[in-house]
Design a protein around this motif. Sequence first.
Motif, PDB file in Angstrom:
ATOM      1  N   ARG A 188       0.854  -1.197   0.000  1.00 44.50           N
ATOM      2  CA  ARG A 188       0.000   0.000   0.000  1.00 44.50           C
ATOM      3  C   ARG A 188       0.884   1.239   0.000  1.00 44.50           C
ATOM      4  NH1 ARG A 188      -3.022   3.264   3.965  1.00 44.50           N
ATOM      5  NH2 ARG A 188      -5.201   3.517   3.300  1.00 44.50           N
ATOM      6  N   ALA A 189       0.781   2.043  -1.040  1.00 43.75           N
ATOM      7  CA  ALA A 189       1.495   3.313  -1.100  1.00 43.75           C
ATOM      8  C   ALA A 189       0.493   4.438  -0.906  1.00 43.75           C
ATOM      9  CB  ALA A 189       2.221   3.467  -2.431  1.00 43.75           C
ATOM     10  N   THR A 190       0.766   5.310   0.056  1.00 42.45           N
ATOM     11  CA  THR A 190      -0.080   6.461   0.351  1.00 42.45           C
ATOM     12  C   THR A 190       0.738   7.728   0.143  1.00 42.45           C
ATOM     13  OG1 THR A 190      -1.281   5.175   2.015  1.00 42.45           O
ATOM     14  CG2 THR A 190      -1.544   7.556   2.080  1.00 42.45           C
ATOM     15  N   ILE A 191       0.203   8.658  -0.636  1.00 44.71           N
ATOM     16  CA  ILE A 191       0.912   9.892  -0.970  1.00 44.71           C
ATOM     17  C   ILE A 191      -0.074  11.040  -0.776  1.00 44.71           C
ATOM     18  CG2 ILE A 191       2.269  11.094  -2.719  1.00 44.71           C
ATOM     19  CD1 ILE A 191       2.596   8.334  -4.133  1.00 44.71           C
ATOM     20  N   TYR A 198       0.826  25.440   7.813  1.00 51.15           N
ATOM     21  CA  TYR A 198       2.005  24.578   7.788  1.00 51.15           C
ATOM     22  C   TYR A 198       1.737  23.368   6.900  1.00 51.15           C
ATOM     23  CZ  TYR A 198       6.422  22.975   9.850  1.00 51.15           C
ATOM     24  OH  TYR A 198       7.736  22.610  10.055  1.00 51.15           O
ATOM     25  N   PRO A 199       1.529  23.571   5.599  1.00 55.18           N
ATOM     26  CA  PRO A 199       1.201  22.451   4.715  1.00 55.18           C
ATOM     27  C   PRO A 199       2.292  21.384   4.748  1.00 55.18           C
ATOM     28  CG  PRO A 199       1.836  24.392   3.455  1.00 55.18           C
ATOM     29  CD  PRO A 199       1.665  24.844   4.870  1.00 55.18           C
ATOM     30  N   LEU A 200       1.864  20.150   4.680  1.00 56.12           N
ATOM     31  CA  LEU A 200       2.771  19.021   4.853  1.00 56.12           C
ATOM     32  C   LEU A 200       2.545  17.996   3.759  1.00 56.12           C
ATOM     33  CD1 LEU A 200       4.686  17.174   6.643  1.00 56.12           C
ATOM     34  CD2 LEU A 200       2.579  16.365   7.735  1.00 56.12           C
ATOM     35  N   GLY A 201       3.617  17.468   3.223  1.00 55.15           N
ATOM     36  CA  GLY A 201       3.548  16.302   2.364  1.00 55.15           C
ATOM     37  C   GLY A 201       3.902  15.074   3.174  1.00 55.15           C
ATOM     38  N   GLU A 220      10.629  14.220  -0.374  1.00 54.86           N
ATOM     39  CA  GLU A 220       9.754  15.047  -1.201  1.00 54.86           C
ATOM     40  C   GLU A 220       8.471  14.266  -1.481  1.00 54.86           C
ATOM     41  OE1 GLU A 220      11.823  16.289  -4.696  1.00 54.86           O
ATOM     42  OE2 GLU A 220      13.694  16.608  -3.579  1.00 54.86           O
ATOM     43  N   VAL A 221       7.345  14.945  -1.305  1.00 52.44           N
ATOM     44  CA  VAL A 221       6.036  14.321  -1.519  1.00 52.44           C
ATOM     45  C   VAL A 221       5.245  15.230  -2.455  1.00 52.44           C
ATOM     46  CG1 VAL A 221       3.920  13.474  -0.442  1.00 52.44           C
ATOM     47  CG2 VAL A 221       6.115  13.289   0.784  1.00 52.44           C
ATOM     48  N   THR A 222       4.789  14.656  -3.559  1.00 50.67           N
ATOM     49  CA  THR A 222       4.107  15.443  -4.584  1.00 50.67           C
ATOM     50  C   THR A 222       2.729  14.847  -4.869  1.00 50.67           C
ATOM     51  OG1 THR A 222       6.231  15.944  -5.631  1.00 50.67           O
ATOM     52  CG2 THR A 222       4.247  16.337  -6.938  1.00 50.67           C
ATOM     53  N   VAL A 223       1.703  15.690  -4.816  1.00 48.64           N
ATOM     54  CA  VAL A 223       0.348  15.314  -5.236  1.00 48.64           C
ATOM     55  C   VAL A 223      -0.173  16.452  -6.101  1.00 48.64           C
ATOM     56  CG1 VAL A 223      -1.975  14.658  -4.542  1.00 48.64           C
ATOM     57  CG2 VAL A 223      -0.036  14.045  -3.083  1.00 48.64           C
ATOM     58  N   VAL A 224      -0.363  16.172  -7.386  1.00 48.37           N
ATOM     59  CA  VAL A 224      -0.787  17.208  -8.323  1.00 48.37           C
ATOM     60  C   VAL A 224      -1.972  16.694  -9.129  1.00 48.37           C
ATOM     61  CG1 VAL A 224      -0.152  18.645 -10.295  1.00 48.37           C
ATOM     62  CG2 VAL A 224       1.534  18.152  -8.512  1.00 48.37           C
ATOM     63  N   LEU A 238       6.712   9.906  -4.382  1.00 49.15           N
ATOM     64  CA  LEU A 238       7.568   9.963  -3.208  1.00 49.15           C
ATOM     65  C   LEU A 238       9.006   9.948  -3.699  1.00 49.15           C
ATOM     66  CD1 LEU A 238       5.835   7.264  -0.942  1.00 49.15           C
ATOM     67  CD2 LEU A 238       5.510   9.750  -0.886  1.00 49.15           C
ATOM     68  N   ALA A 239       9.796  10.921  -3.239  1.00 54.55           N
ATOM     69  CA  ALA A 239      11.172  11.030  -3.713  1.00 54.55           C
ATOM     70  C   ALA A 239      12.107  11.325  -2.550  1.00 54.55           C
ATOM     71  CB  ALA A 239      11.295  12.127  -4.765  1.00 54.55           C
ATOM     72  N   ARG A 240      13.301  10.748  -2.634  1.00 53.83           N
ATOM     73  CA  ARG A 240      14.384  11.050  -1.702  1.00 53.83           C
ATOM     74  C   ARG A 240      15.698  10.919  -2.447  1.00 53.83           C
ATOM     75  NH1 ARG A 240      15.560   8.000   2.131  1.00 53.83           N
ATOM     76  NH2 ARG A 240      16.100   9.614   3.639  1.00 53.83           N
TER      77      ARG A 240
END
Length: 265
Positions: free
Chosen positions: A60-63, A71-74, A118-122, A132-134
């Motif tokens: 299960r991947a959750t993004i 204080y927006p959070l990824g 780094e967490v991206t939802v577009v 999900l990036a590192r």
Amino acid sequence: MARMRYGARTDAEIAATRAAGGRLPDIWSTGVVALWETDPDAVAAVLPPPLTPTGRPLVRATISAVNLPGYPLGAGSVAVAAAHDGIEGWYPLVMPMTHERALTGGREVFGEPKKLGEVTVVRDGLTVRAALARHGIAFVEVRGAVSGPLPLPEPEVRYDFYFKFLPAVDGSGFDGDPLLVHCRRTEKVRRLERITGDVVLRESMYDPVADLPVRTLVGITLGEKTSDQSGEVVGRVRAEDLLPYVHQRYDDPGQVHDAPPEGSA
């Protein structure tokens, strides 16, 4: 003397902080959840005892983009299905967060395997991309298009399993036996849509989720959700059982075995 901010806080100040934490409103997030079946042997290989596989080798991947006021959070997670003591839940392997503030409570209180990333939802019209990036590698990417609404589920209780531990000061083992934590979450959903798309796993020496390949894609959703959580220590784990898996928590596999610097007291 001026007030020293590093100085001890009063009982009243500590009580006020606790009371404020107990009055948090629902915090909603917009996120993508991708669910797939992988190789059963791969799931079994990453589970430290006493966790065991369930009847289905799910990943299960959750993004998510979390709407924290001011204080927006990824926030993200990649977890495998697991069971313990008759309870089925999820064992997260990595939980990227975009701010250090989100790491502290999770790692220190619950034992969550959180790391800065780094967490991206577009969403652009019907098109959705989440990643999900590192270390410059988008090791999980979900791509697709919204294909229609889904019925809203009833509030759901979900369990995550964590191991809470501290590496030993001398670099050998742990400072005390690790703790197995059951984290209980009640999740509410106010919007849910189906995504038609795919999941891309990229090779990363730091986050090797590519070792859990997509054999059958179960589904992808985009939703708006909120949840609360509470943790419970359900027992201690033998150090020798967990030590072979401790590298899951660190980018440098040898980091947990670092000895004190030469010449230190």
